[in-house]
Design a protein around this motif. Sequence first.
Motif, PDB file in Angstrom:
ATOM      1  N   GLN A 120      15.260  28.931 -13.379  1.00 44.56           N
ATOM      2  CA  GLN A 120      16.472  29.738 -13.226  1.00 44.56           C
ATOM      3  C   GLN A 120      17.743  28.962 -13.584  1.00 44.56           C
ATOM      4  O   GLN A 120      18.720  29.548 -14.055  1.00 44.56           O
ATOM      5  CB  GLN A 120      16.568  30.260 -11.789  1.00 44.56           C
ATOM      6  CG  GLN A 120      15.507  31.290 -11.445  1.00 44.56           C
ATOM      7  CD  GLN A 120      15.612  31.760 -10.008  1.00 44.56           C
ATOM      8  OE1 GLN A 120      16.210  31.095  -9.155  1.00 44.56           O
ATOM      9  NE2 GLN A 120      15.023  32.913  -9.720  1.00 44.56           N
ATOM     10  N   PHE A 121      17.717  27.649 -13.358  1.00 48.39           N
ATOM     11  CA  PHE A 121      18.902  26.827 -13.617  1.00 48.39           C
ATOM     12  C   PHE A 121      18.672  25.861 -14.781  1.00 48.39           C
ATOM     13  O   PHE A 121      19.277  24.794 -14.831  1.00 48.39           O
ATOM     14  CB  PHE A 121      19.278  26.036 -12.358  1.00 48.39           C
ATOM     15  CG  PHE A 121      19.766  26.896 -11.227  1.00 48.39           C
ATOM     16  CD1 PHE A 121      21.118  27.177 -11.078  1.00 48.39           C
ATOM     17  CD2 PHE A 121      18.870  27.449 -10.324  1.00 48.39           C
ATOM     18  CE1 PHE A 121      21.570  27.978 -10.033  1.00 48.39           C
ATOM     19  CE2 PHE A 121      19.307  28.249  -9.279  1.00 48.39           C
ATOM     20  CZ  PHE A 121      20.660  28.522  -9.131  1.00 48.39           C
ATOM     21  N   SER A 122      17.801  26.251 -15.696  1.00 39.05           N
ATOM     22  CA  SER A 122      17.489  25.362 -16.819  1.00 39.05           C
ATOM     23  C   SER A 122      18.676  25.161 -17.761  1.00 39.05           C
ATOM     24  O   SER A 122      18.672  24.240 -18.579  1.00 39.05           O
ATOM     25  CB  SER A 122      16.291  25.900 -17.611  1.00 39.05           C
ATOM     26  OG  SER A 122      16.550  27.212 -18.081  1.00 39.05           O
ATOM     27  N   ASP A 123      19.687  26.014 -17.640  1.00 47.82           N
ATOM     28  CA  ASP A 123      20.888  25.835 -18.461  1.00 47.82           C
ATOM     29  C   ASP A 123      21.897  24.914 -17.774  1.00 47.82           C
ATOM     30  O   ASP A 123      22.966  24.634 -18.328  1.00 47.82           O
ATOM     31  CB  ASP A 123      21.542  27.189 -18.752  1.00 47.82           C
ATOM     32  CG  ASP A 123      21.923  27.938 -17.482  1.00 47.82           C
ATOM     33  OD1 ASP A 123      21.279  27.694 -16.432  1.00 47.82           O
ATOM     34  OD2 ASP A 123      22.855  28.754 -17.531  1.00 47.82           O
ATOM     35  N   LYS A 124      21.546  24.440 -16.577  1.00 49.18           N
ATOM     36  CA  LYS A 124      22.424  23.530 -15.837  1.00 49.18           C
ATOM     37  C   LYS A 124      21.892  22.104 -15.936  1.00 49.18           C
ATOM     38  O   LYS A 124      20.842  21.853 -16.528  1.00 49.18           O
ATOM     39  CB  LYS A 124      22.506  23.951 -14.364  1.00 49.18           C
ATOM     40  CG  LYS A 124      22.886  25.405 -14.138  1.00 49.18           C
ATOM     41  CD  LYS A 124      24.292  25.708 -14.618  1.00 49.18           C
ATOM     42  CE  LYS A 124      24.663  27.156 -14.298  1.00 49.18           C
ATOM     43  NZ  LYS A 124      26.020  27.511 -14.788  1.00 49.18           N
ATOM     44  N   ASP A 125      22.612  21.169 -15.312  1.00 54.75           N
ATOM     45  CA  ASP A 125      22.139  19.785 -15.332  1.00 54.75           C
ATOM     46  C   ASP A 125      21.182  19.537 -14.168  1.00 54.75           C
ATOM     47  O   ASP A 125      21.016  20.375 -13.276  1.00 54.75           O
ATOM     48  CB  ASP A 125      23.316  18.804 -15.291  1.00 54.75           C
ATOM     49  CG  ASP A 125      24.182  18.983 -14.048  1.00 54.75           C
ATOM     50  OD1 ASP A 125      23.701  19.574 -13.060  1.00 54.75           O
ATOM     51  OD2 ASP A 125      25.341  18.535 -14.061  1.00 54.75           O
TER      52      ASP A 125
END
Length: 206
Positions: free
Chosen positions: A152-157
């Motif tokens: 879900q947060f693969s676009d985050k660091d």
Amino acid sequence: QVLVYVSEALQHNSSRDRRSKDLDTSEKALKFIKEKVTQENARNLKDILLTEVEEFAVQEWRKAYMTIHSPLVMPLTCKQIVEAAQAKGIEVTEETFNQVYRYNVDLKLLRNACQIPGCPHYLIPHRNFNQHLAVEREQGNFPHSLHLISYQFSDKDIETVMQEAVTGSHTGRQKRKNPPVPDDSSLNPLRNELETLLQEYKKDRK
């Protein structure tokens, strides 16, 4: 005389049967009592040893399990699973994949088989797979829903993912009880693998 009565009581459960024959001598009664005590001690010792051996075996098995399952599970495509499973002699093809495995397409995780290559149960489908996972999930610092969070947060660091993992807000779904929240420090050993996991999910979401 007391020894004789004790010997009689040990030999006959019913008081009616006691003293139905000539009484043993004190020497014979003492010998019989010693034999019974030795037998009872041996039986108790056997039970104690069996319990200790069983507990030791379980502890050693848990240690081995945790060592084998210490790496972070990496996503696998259907094709990768089929190829690896066939190499192990598991009867599955891409056509029969859904009949053999339960699979989360987004997370690329099997729901009825282990994806840790070093595990003896690697890719072997199990009806009671949750029991296989239970040992690891019992640990207080187990990072529940880590793959879901990473996806879900693969676009985050990675820092964002690790922070989300310790909030506990992504667990306890389907009316299940919320598991313990892991410590921040418990995720540090997984940092490198977590980076790889994020890269895998980023590729899928482009």
